[in-house]
Design an enzyme around this catalytic site. Structure first.
Site, PDB file in Angstrom:
ATOM      1  N   LYS A  37      27.181  48.578  55.046  1.00 20.25           N
ATOM      2  CA  LYS A  37      28.277  49.252  55.756  1.00 20.25           C
ATOM      3  C   LYS A  37      28.577  50.595  55.085  1.00 20.25           C
ATOM      4  CE  LYS A  37      31.595  46.783  52.879  1.00 20.25           C
ATOM      5  NZ  LYS A  37      32.470  45.599  52.780  1.00 20.25           N
ATOM      6  N   ARG A 151      43.318  39.185  55.415  1.00 17.02           N
ATOM      7  CA  ARG A 151      42.784  40.265  56.260  1.00 17.02           C
ATOM      8  C   ARG A 151      42.386  39.629  57.600  1.00 17.02           C
ATOM      9  NH1 ARG A 151      39.106  43.791  52.114  1.00 17.02           N
ATOM     10  NH2 ARG A 151      37.485  42.718  53.268  1.00 17.02           N
ATOM     11  N   TYR A 281      42.393  76.664  39.346  1.00 19.18           N
ATOM     12  CA  TYR A 281      43.777  76.691  39.848  1.00 19.18           C
ATOM     13  C   TYR A 281      44.772  76.153  38.835  1.00 19.18           C
ATOM     14  CZ  TYR A 281      41.748  77.425  44.499  1.00 19.18           C
ATOM     15  OH  TYR A 281      41.075  77.914  45.575  1.00 19.18           O
TER      16      TYR A 281
END
Ligand code: PLP
Length: 388
Positions: A37, A151, A281
């Site tokens: 998957k 689930r 940054y």
């Protein structure tokens, strides 16, 4: 110079086959389902599937039907199980292409039956049987049982209704319940054993309802490796096939597995800067002394976790450094101090630690996640190359 892409994931298919072979030997009579998957956990589903079948896997597992159909479309004939479905699923293509379906509810069962019926109507394309093209296929179903993960999978209060409906549809020859399965929480051995007992009682109840499932499965990599009683008909092998360990206390090498993916970039610019130069940054990193900065064209758009900023390791020319300053969308910087580094040099983020490079687990630790996420998020902009 050969063609050197900016961003490269090299997948060692021999490692995939080796890992499957290793687990296949370990689990004895149980078969191995190679779980591919999510684009084969970022490695490439089709290539991994083929290497896994060469290594002795006899099944393929995916989440979505679309993933299964992609595999079929490349000519793969091995059985494929898909277990995660849309809310109003149309299983027509899945049944036509002999995809085994993991089914959690009566609504899903009915959707499977509708697909088979549709295919049998005059003018409907007959399902293509996987083996003997003369045999009209019924839809192959694995009933999914929730044994505690919370689930998908049928809850115990729904088992009776689900099994009764399945038996009815079987008698109409619309489906065949070939298997039953569940998924472990891997919370601890005791919880896992309780889940096994619950699956066994569901199987017994299904048999009482007239079903005859023969393929019973529960274990993914962790239980396949450590809990022999969980191996049952087959083990669903994901992370271990990619050569990564599901455990905190044993690494790939200890398990006899070889990490298959090596992720690298190139040094695309080098500059010498003065002491106390801010990098990237927010200037979260400043050079201590005069230093050499190497720029790498990989960033969070490529799945490189920004949490790895100032923490994660990279390997350049035999030495390991730390990402310096913030990882940006497309690039990051490495302070290599006074090392000799040139444009074009390879920068390895992770690979097989037996080759001296950092492991996916080092990145996982830096980014406060698990090795699964590190490899699976490797993005589409990264070229994949396959070696054996
Ligand atoms: C992803 C998945 C697996 C594979 O798990 P690993 O821990 O990677 O081996 C097995 N079964 C199901 C139902 C899954 O969703």
């Amino acid at each position: 110079m050969t063609n050197t892409p900016l961003r490269l994931a090299t997948i060692d298919l021999a490692a995939i086959s080796h890992n499957v072979r290793t687990v296949d030997r370990l689990v004895g009579d149980s078969e191995v389902m190679a779980v591919v998957k999510a684009n084969g956990y970022g490695h490439g589903a089709v290539e991994v599937a083929r290497a896994a079948l060469e290594g002795g896997a006899t099944w393929l597992g995916v989440a979505d039907v679309d993933e299964a159909l992609e595999l079929r479309a490349t000519g793969i004939t091995a059985p494929i199980l898909a277990w995660l479905h849309a809310t109003e699923p149309d299983f027509t293509d899945a049944v036509r292409q002999s995809i085994d379906l993991g089914i959690s509810s009566r609504a899903q069962l009915d959707a499977v039956a509708r697909a088979t019926e549709g295919l049998r109507m005059p003018g409907g394309a007959a399902p293509e049987a996987r083996g003997d093209a003369q045999t009209p296929a019924t839809a192959r179903v694995h009933l999914k049982i929730d044994t505690g993960l919370g689930r998908n999978g049928a809850e115990s209060s729904d088992w009776a209704g689900l099994f009764e409906r399945a038996a009815e549809l079987e008698s109409q020859e619309l489906i065949t319940v070939v298997g039953m399965f569940s998924h472990l929480s891997n919370a601890n051995d005791e919880e896992d054993r309780a889940q096994l007992a619950m699956l066994e009682s569901a199987v017994a109840q299904a048999r009482d309802a007239g079903l005859a499932p023969t393929i019973i499965h529960l274990a993914s990599t962790a239980a396949a490796l450590r809990l022999p009683e969980m191996r049952l008909s087959l083990v669903r092998l994901g992370i271990g096939m990619y050569g990564l360990s599901p455990f905190d206390d044993e690494d790939s090498a200890a398990l006899g597995l070889r990490p298959a993916m090596r992720l690298e970039g190139r040094v695309i610019a080098v500059k010498r800067v003065e002491a106390d130069s801010g990098v990237s940054y927010g200037y979260t990193y400043r050079t201590e002394g005069a230093s050499t900065l190497a720029l790498v064209a990989l960033g969070y758009a490529d799945g490189i976790p920004r949490l790895g900023s100032n923490r994660a390791p990279v390997w350049i020319n035999g030495a390991t450094y730390t990402v310096s300053g913030r990882i940006a969308m497309d690039q990051f910087v490495v302070d290599v101090h006074d090392a000799q580094v040139e444009v074009g040099d390879s920068v390895v983020l992770f690979g097989d630690p037996a080759t001296g490079v950092p492991a996916a687990e080092h990145w996982a630790e830096s980014a406060e996640t698990i090795n699964y996420e590190i490899v699976t998020r490797v993005g589409g902009r990264i070229e994949r190359r396959y070696t054996r």
